[in-house]
Design an enzyme around this catalytic site. Structure first.
Site, PDB file in Angstrom:
ATOM      1  NE  ARG A  88      -2.647  -7.886  -4.387  1.00  0.00           N
ATOM      2  CZ  ARG A  88      -3.394  -8.277  -3.362  1.00  0.00           C
ATOM      3  NH1 ARG A  88      -2.845  -8.421  -2.179  1.00  0.00           N
ATOM      4  NH2 ARG A  88      -4.676  -8.549  -3.518  1.00  0.00           N
TER       5      ARG A  88
ATOM      6  CG  HIS B 125      -1.928  -1.026   1.318  1.00  0.00           C
ATOM      7  ND1 HIS B 125      -2.089  -1.842   2.415  1.00  0.00           N
ATOM      8  CD2 HIS B 125      -2.875  -1.415   0.425  1.00  0.00           C
ATOM      9  CE1 HIS B 125      -3.085  -2.679   2.203  1.00  0.00           C
ATOM     10  NE2 HIS B 125      -3.574  -2.447   0.999  1.00  0.00           N
TER      11      HIS B 125
ATOM     12  CB  SER C 162      -4.354  -6.518   4.699  1.00  0.00           C
ATOM     13  OG  SER C 162      -3.984  -5.283   4.152  1.00  0.00           O
TER      14      SER C 162
ATOM     15  CE  LYS D 142     -13.731  -6.693   2.662  1.00  0.00           C
ATOM     16  NZ  LYS D 142     -12.455  -6.210   2.108  1.00  0.00           N
TER      17      LYS D 142
HETATM   18  O1  PNS Z   1      -9.041  -2.845   0.041  1.00  0.00           O
HETATM   19  P1  PNS Z   1     -10.321  -3.352  -0.570  1.00  0.00           P
HETATM   20  O2  PNS Z   1     -11.151  -4.058   0.478  1.00  0.00           O
HETATM   21  O3  PNS Z   1     -10.078  -4.192  -1.802  1.00  0.00           O
HETATM   22  O4  PNS Z   1     -11.141  -2.037  -1.043  1.00  0.00           O
HETATM   23  C1  PNS Z   1     -12.418  -2.155  -1.659  1.00  0.00           C
HETATM   24  C2  PNS Z   1     -13.094  -0.769  -1.786  1.00  0.00           C
HETATM   25  C3  PNS Z   1     -13.131  -0.062  -0.453  1.00  0.00           C
HETATM   26  C4  PNS Z   1     -12.315   0.083  -2.776  1.00  0.00           C
HETATM   27  C5  PNS Z   1     -14.538  -0.997  -2.346  1.00  0.00           C
HETATM   28  O5  PNS Z   1     -15.153  -1.995  -1.594  1.00  0.00           O
HETATM   29  C6  PNS Z   1     -15.397   0.259  -2.308  1.00  0.00           C
HETATM   30  O6  PNS Z   1     -15.149   1.212  -3.007  1.00  0.00           O
HETATM   31  N1  PNS Z   1     -16.462   0.230  -1.468  1.00  0.00           N
HETATM   32  C7  PNS Z   1     -17.359   1.358  -1.284  1.00  0.00           C
HETATM   33  C8  PNS Z   1     -18.751   1.005  -1.776  1.00  0.00           C
HETATM   34  C9  PNS Z   1     -18.871   1.205  -3.268  1.00  0.00           C
HETATM   35  O7  PNS Z   1     -18.658   2.278  -3.795  1.00  0.00           O
HETATM   36  N2  PNS Z   1     -19.250   0.130  -4.030  1.00  0.00           N
HETATM   37  C10 PNS Z   1     -19.439   0.215  -5.455  1.00  0.00           C
HETATM   38  C11 PNS Z   1     -18.198  -0.122  -6.237  1.00  0.00           C
HETATM   39  S1  PNS Z   1     -17.848  -1.861  -6.178  1.00  0.00           S
END
Ligand code: PNS
Length: 173
Positions: free
Chosen positions: A101, A28, A139, A52
């Site tokens: 990745r 990150h 993570s 989560k």
């Molecule tokens: O680190 P992660 O868990 O892969 O991040 C995922 C994240 C936070 C980028 C994604 O879950 C997100 O943007 N969530 C907010 C809700 C949203 O906008 N959902 C619509 C797009 S999938």
């Protein structure tokens, strides 16, 4: 669906790097450092996701990110609990940054980027390739290793390493 232009000529270029960051890793941090060079401001936004089951609270994750990015003046740490595109509009951000990745990451990321585009055509997603040094790192892996009291100093910054040790009640591995 929203489609209005976000950035007017001369206004700062603002990007958001969203994620769970539970906890932040060197992978990150590598993306944060590189993305911060490309924009006037980079907002690292921690998702406050109740579905989560995170190891660290949002406050802890924000605090750790602040600690490990304190030398980067154009990086701000924040959290959000809304749709990403709505949060981005509220912050005047035009670009969402995601690290890739592997091909496996790409499939999920493409779906997410396309969904965000469907929700708001004014938002761009920019993918950055993770440094190959960290292409295996996640993570979840870090938490697994720390839980078994094995060393994680090559995977996370010292502040995160200490926080993991406190969380799991382990000694220096
Ligand atoms: O680190 P992660 O868990 O892969 O991040 C995922 C994240 C936070 C980028 C994604 O879950 C997100 O943007 N969530 C907010 C809700 C949203 O906008 N959902 C619509 C797009 S999938």
């Amino acid at each position: 669906m929203t489609s209005g232009k976000i950035r007017q000529e001369g206004e700062p270029r603002i990007a958001v790097y969203p994620g769970s960051f539970d906890p932040a890793t060197f992978g990150h941090l590598d993306i944060i450092r590189r993305a911060a060079k490309q924009f006037d401001k980079l907002i690292v936004a921690v998702l406050n996701n109740t579905s989560k089951n995170p190891l660290f609270t949002v406050e802890e994750r924000v605090e750790l990110l602040r600690e490990v990015t304190k030398d980067l003046p154009n990086v701000e740490i924040d959290f959000f609990r809304d749709l990403l595109v709505r949060y981005m509009r509220s912050r005047g951000a035009q670009v969402s940054i995601r690290g890739i990745r592997s091909v496996t990451d790409f499939e999920y990321e493409l779906q997410m980027a396309s969904t965000n585009r469907q929700l708001d055509e004014g938002i761009e997603t920019i993918f950055m390739m993770t440094n190959p040094k960290y292409s295996y790192l996640s993570s979840s892996m870090v938490k697994e290793i720390a839980k078994f009291n094995a060393p994680v100093q090559d995977l996370v910054p010292p502040a995160v390493e200490s926080a993991l040790r406190r969380k799991f009640g382990t000694s220096q591995g």
